[in-house]
Every structure is written in structure tokens, then in C-alpha cells.
Design a protein around this motif. Structure first.
Motif, PDB file in Angstrom:
ATOM      1  N   MET A   1      -5.790 -34.334  -2.040  1.00  0.00           N
ATOM      2  CA  MET A   1      -5.680 -35.793  -1.243  1.00  0.00           C
ATOM      3  C   MET A   1      -5.580 -35.670   0.194  1.00  0.00           C
ATOM      4  O   MET A   1      -4.808 -34.661   0.810  1.00  0.00           O
ATOM      5  CB  MET A   1      -4.118 -36.419  -1.931  1.00  0.00           C
ATOM      6  CG  MET A   1      -3.706 -37.591  -1.203  1.00  0.00           C
ATOM      7  SD  MET A   1      -2.516 -38.653  -2.159  1.00  0.00           S
ATOM      8  CE  MET A   1      -1.938 -37.185  -3.475  1.00  0.00           C
ATOM      9  N   ARG A   2      -6.040 -36.533   1.060  1.00  0.00           N
ATOM     10  CA  ARG A   2      -5.815 -36.444   2.484  1.00  0.00           C
ATOM     11  C   ARG A   2      -4.863 -37.570   2.915  1.00  0.00           C
ATOM     12  O   ARG A   2      -4.574 -38.588   2.574  1.00  0.00           O
ATOM     13  CB  ARG A   2      -7.316 -37.111   2.818  1.00  0.00           C
ATOM     14  CG  ARG A   2      -8.403 -36.332   2.471  1.00  0.00           C
ATOM     15  CD  ARG A   2      -9.762 -37.000   2.879  1.00  0.00           C
ATOM     16  NE  ARG A   2      -9.553 -38.124   2.258  1.00  0.00           N
ATOM     17  CZ  ARG A   2     -10.287 -39.325   2.371  1.00  0.00           C
ATOM     18  NH1 ARG A   2     -11.156 -39.367   3.451  1.00  0.00           N
ATOM     19  NH2 ARG A   2     -10.229 -40.521   1.670  1.00  0.00           N
ATOM     20  N   VAL A   3      -3.768 -36.766   3.797  1.00  0.00           N
ATOM     21  CA  VAL A   3      -2.606 -37.490   4.219  1.00  0.00           C
ATOM     22  C   VAL A   3      -2.509 -37.396   5.638  1.00  0.00           C
ATOM     23  O   VAL A   3      -2.897 -36.411   6.330  1.00  0.00           O
ATOM     24  CB  VAL A   3      -1.619 -36.524   3.581  1.00  0.00           C
ATOM     25  CG1 VAL A   3      -0.223 -37.207   4.148  1.00  0.00           C
ATOM     26  CG2 VAL A   3      -1.481 -36.465   2.433  1.00  0.00           C
ATOM     27  N   ALA A   4      -1.956 -38.533   6.211  1.00  0.00           N
ATOM     28  CA  ALA A   4      -1.704 -38.496   7.641  1.00  0.00           C
ATOM     29  C   ALA A   4      -0.123 -38.762   7.823  1.00  0.00           C
ATOM     30  O   ALA A   4       0.508 -39.370   6.767  1.00  0.00           O
ATOM     31  CB  ALA A   4      -2.376 -39.693   8.313  1.00  0.00           C
ATOM     32  N   VAL A   5       0.513 -38.109   8.698  1.00  0.00           N
ATOM     33  CA  VAL A   5       2.024 -38.266   8.833  1.00  0.00           C
ATOM     34  C   VAL A   5       2.327 -38.604  10.094  1.00  0.00           C
ATOM     35  O   VAL A   5       1.701 -38.250  11.022  1.00  0.00           O
ATOM     36  CB  VAL A   5       2.839 -36.848   8.449  1.00  0.00           C
ATOM     37  CG1 VAL A   5       4.240 -36.979   8.821  1.00  0.00           C
ATOM     38  CG2 VAL A   5       2.535 -36.291   7.266  1.00  0.00           C
ATOM     39  N   LEU A   6       2.972 -40.114  10.212  1.00  0.00           N
ATOM     40  CA  LEU A   6       3.332 -40.508  11.614  1.00  0.00           C
ATOM     41  C   LEU A   6       4.860 -40.605  11.640  1.00  0.00           C
ATOM     42  O   LEU A   6       5.625 -41.084  10.801  1.00  0.00           O
ATOM     43  CB  LEU A   6       2.748 -41.964  11.638  1.00  0.00           C
ATOM     44  CG  LEU A   6       1.317 -42.255  11.604  1.00  0.00           C
ATOM     45  CD1 LEU A   6       1.220 -43.898  11.664  1.00  0.00           C
ATOM     46  CD2 LEU A   6       0.710 -41.660  12.626  1.00  0.00           C
ATOM     47  N   THR A   7       5.271 -39.852  12.786  1.00  0.00           N
ATOM     48  CA  THR A   7       6.564 -39.858  13.118  1.00  0.00           C
ATOM     49  C   THR A   7       6.910 -40.897  14.201  1.00  0.00           C
ATOM     50  O   THR A   7       6.221 -40.949  15.220  1.00  0.00           O
ATOM     51  CB  THR A   7       7.194 -38.428  13.747  1.00  0.00           C
ATOM     52  OG1 THR A   7       7.000 -37.452  12.873  1.00  0.00           O
ATOM     53  CG2 THR A   7       8.618 -38.656  14.514  1.00  0.00           C
ATOM     54  N   ILE A   8       7.753 -41.916  13.872  1.00  0.00           N
ATOM     55  CA  ILE A   8       7.835 -43.120  14.607  1.00  0.00           C
ATOM     56  C   ILE A   8       9.111 -43.151  15.299  1.00  0.00           C
ATOM     57  O   ILE A   8      10.322 -43.188  14.486  1.00  0.00           O
ATOM     58  CB  ILE A   8       7.663 -44.380  13.809  1.00  0.00           C
ATOM     59  CG1 ILE A   8       6.258 -44.388  13.240  1.00  0.00           C
ATOM     60  CG2 ILE A   8       8.001 -45.567  14.591  1.00  0.00           C
ATOM     61  CD1 ILE A   8       5.975 -45.320  11.968  1.00  0.00           C
ATOM     62  N   SER A   9       9.142 -42.814  16.628  1.00  0.00           N
ATOM     63  CA  SER A   9      10.425 -42.428  17.443  1.00  0.00           C
ATOM     64  C   SER A   9      10.316 -42.596  18.673  1.00  0.00           C
ATOM     65  O   SER A   9       9.416 -41.872  19.346  1.00  0.00           O
ATOM     66  CB  SER A   9      11.092 -41.156  17.103  1.00  0.00           C
ATOM     67  OG  SER A   9      12.022 -40.931  17.774  1.00  0.00           O
ATOM     68  N   ASP A  10      10.917 -43.523  19.350  1.00  0.00           N
ATOM     69  CA  ASP A  10      10.866 -43.581  21.064  1.00  0.00           C
ATOM     70  C   ASP A  10      10.993 -42.325  21.707  1.00  0.00           C
ATOM     71  O   ASP A  10      10.210 -41.773  22.358  1.00  0.00           O
ATOM     72  CB  ASP A  10      11.689 -44.652  21.343  1.00  0.00           C
ATOM     73  CG  ASP A  10      11.164 -46.137  21.074  1.00  0.00           C
ATOM     74  OD1 ASP A  10      10.179 -46.270  21.027  1.00  0.00           O
ATOM     75  OD2 ASP A  10      12.282 -46.873  21.233  1.00  0.00           O
ATOM     76  N   SER A  11      12.234 -41.644  21.306  1.00  0.00           N
ATOM     77  CA  SER A  11      12.679 -40.449  21.818  1.00  0.00           C
ATOM     78  C   SER A  11      11.670 -39.122  21.652  1.00  0.00           C
ATOM     79  O   SER A  11      11.512 -38.468  22.276  1.00  0.00           O
ATOM     80  CB  SER A  11      14.108 -40.155  21.651  1.00  0.00           C
ATOM     81  OG  SER A  11      14.195 -39.928  20.078  1.00  0.00           O
ATOM     82  N   VAL A  62      -8.032 -41.177   5.385  1.00  0.00           N
ATOM     83  CA  VAL A  62      -6.948 -40.701   4.646  1.00  0.00           C
ATOM     84  C   VAL A  62      -6.695 -41.538   3.555  1.00  0.00           C
ATOM     85  O   VAL A  62      -6.787 -42.832   3.344  1.00  0.00           O
ATOM     86  CB  VAL A  62      -5.601 -40.479   5.479  1.00  0.00           C
ATOM     87  CG1 VAL A  62      -5.857 -39.710   6.533  1.00  0.00           C
ATOM     88  CG2 VAL A  62      -5.322 -41.893   5.880  1.00  0.00           C
ATOM     89  N   ASP A  63      -6.090 -40.898   2.409  1.00  0.00           N
ATOM     90  CA  ASP A  63      -5.615 -41.434   1.246  1.00  0.00           C
ATOM     91  C   ASP A  63      -4.425 -42.177   1.168  1.00  0.00           C
ATOM     92  O   ASP A  63      -3.856 -43.085   0.579  1.00  0.00           O
ATOM     93  CB  ASP A  63      -5.836 -40.773  -0.028  1.00  0.00           C
ATOM     94  CG  ASP A  63      -7.269 -40.012  -0.161  1.00  0.00           C
ATOM     95  OD1 ASP A  63      -8.216 -40.859  -0.390  1.00  0.00           O
ATOM     96  OD2 ASP A  63      -7.088 -38.767  -0.415  1.00  0.00           O
ATOM     97  N   LEU A  64      -3.486 -41.273   1.920  1.00  0.00           N
ATOM     98  CA  LEU A  64      -1.977 -41.536   2.059  1.00  0.00           C
ATOM     99  C   LEU A  64      -1.688 -41.581   3.554  1.00  0.00           C
ATOM    100  O   LEU A  64      -1.744 -40.645   4.157  1.00  0.00           O
ATOM    101  CB  LEU A  64      -1.325 -40.648   1.330  1.00  0.00           C
ATOM    102  CG  LEU A  64       0.309 -40.784   1.094  1.00  0.00           C
ATOM    103  CD1 LEU A  64       0.625 -41.865   0.573  1.00  0.00           C
ATOM    104  CD2 LEU A  64       0.755 -39.471   0.400  1.00  0.00           C
TER     105      LEU A  64
END
Length: 159
Positions: A1-11, A62-64
Motif C-alpha cells: 500500500m502506497r501512503v502519503a503523510v501530511l502534517t498540517i500545522s502553521d508552526s 498513493v492509495d492512502l
């Protein structure tokens, strides 16, 4: 499974604070033998979030897509609305299960506005911004993800 991780944070995106949740999610995914295609840090800007989610899903890279952060009640918590704006379908049970399991440990987990949905052939799941909350939320639903992705890609529920 192909995964992307996005951290969403201004700081975090400005380099003012260390990203702890993104690496924690990446480590958990790797423990499941999921391939991390990309791990990004972006601001809490709704347009930026929408653009990044579209790009990852539309290019079938990506799948996820797992987001971490921006799911609370703060004025810059825009992740659920940005996710809903780009999804084809919402999967309410995923977010409900994360909140249910989270609330058993931390009652304020019920304040999470996280959503899960699909865009084309990718599933998008919002996770909380704390490392522990993100990993525990993902752990609560990880057993469902492979099957969901298989069905999203044309498989049947009786596999």
C-alpha cells in the motif's frame, strides 16, 4: 500500500516547532509494511490543503493519504473542511471509530472533527495532531484500510 503523510500545522510548516506526529504516523505505517511515498509539512491554509490532497489523489501516486493536525476547534483548524471539499465520498464510520476508541482513553477525543473519505482511487483519513492521538487513531482503524482500498480499487466485499 502506497501512503502519503501530511502534517498540517502553521508552526511546523514555518519550522517553529518540530513535527512529532508525522514521523510517528510514518513509523506506524512502516511497522505495517506500508510504503511511505511522501511525507510533507504544510500550513493550515485551506487552499493549500485542498491543492495538496488533489495533487496526491489525482496523480494516482498513493492509495492512502493520512493527514495529521488541524482537526480540532481552533480558528486555524481547517483540515476537515478542506478534506470534505475534495472528496468524492465520505466514510463516516472510520472517523466515528477513531473517536469512539479515542474517547475510551481521552474523553476530549470526541471533540475531534476528523473525517475520512475517498477521492478517485485514494482514501483520505484525517488524524489528530498529537503523536499519541494520531497513532492510536490509526491503530483503531488500520485493520479496515487494506480491505477498503481493495474495494475502492474494484474488489468486492466478500474477499
Amino acid at each position: 500500500m502506497r501512503v502519503a503523510v501530511l502534517t498540517i500545522s502553521d508552526s511546523v510548516s514555518r519550522g517553529e516547532r518540530e513535527d512529532l506526529s508525522g514521523p510517528a504516523v510514518v513509523a506506524f505505517c512502516r511497522s505495517l509494511n506500508w510504503e511511505i511515498v511522501t511525507s510533507l509539512r504544510i500550513a493550515d491554509d485551506p487552499a493549500d490543503i485542498r491543492q495538496q490532497l488533489r495533487e496526491l489523489a489525482d496523480k494516482n501516486r498513493v492509495d492512502l493519504i493520512l493527514t495529521t493536525g488541524g482537526t480540532g476547534l481552533g480558528p486555524r483548524d481547517n483540515t476537515p473542511e478542506a478534506t470534505q471539499a475534495v472528496t468524492d465520498r465520505i466514510i463516516p464510520g472510520i472517523a466515528e471509530e477513531m473517536r469512539r476508541k479515542g474517547a475510551a482513553k481521552v474523553p476530549t477525543a470526541l471533540l475531534s472533527r476528523a473525517v475520512a473519505g475517498t477521492r478517485h482511487r485514494s482514501m483520505i483519513i484525517n488524524l489528530p495532531g498529537s503523536p499519541t492521538g494520531a497513532v492510536e487513531s490509526l491503530e483503531a482503524i488500520s485493520h479496515l484500510i487494506r480491505h477498503a482500498i481493495d474495494v475502492l480499487h474494484g474488489g468486492t466485499h466478500d474477499q
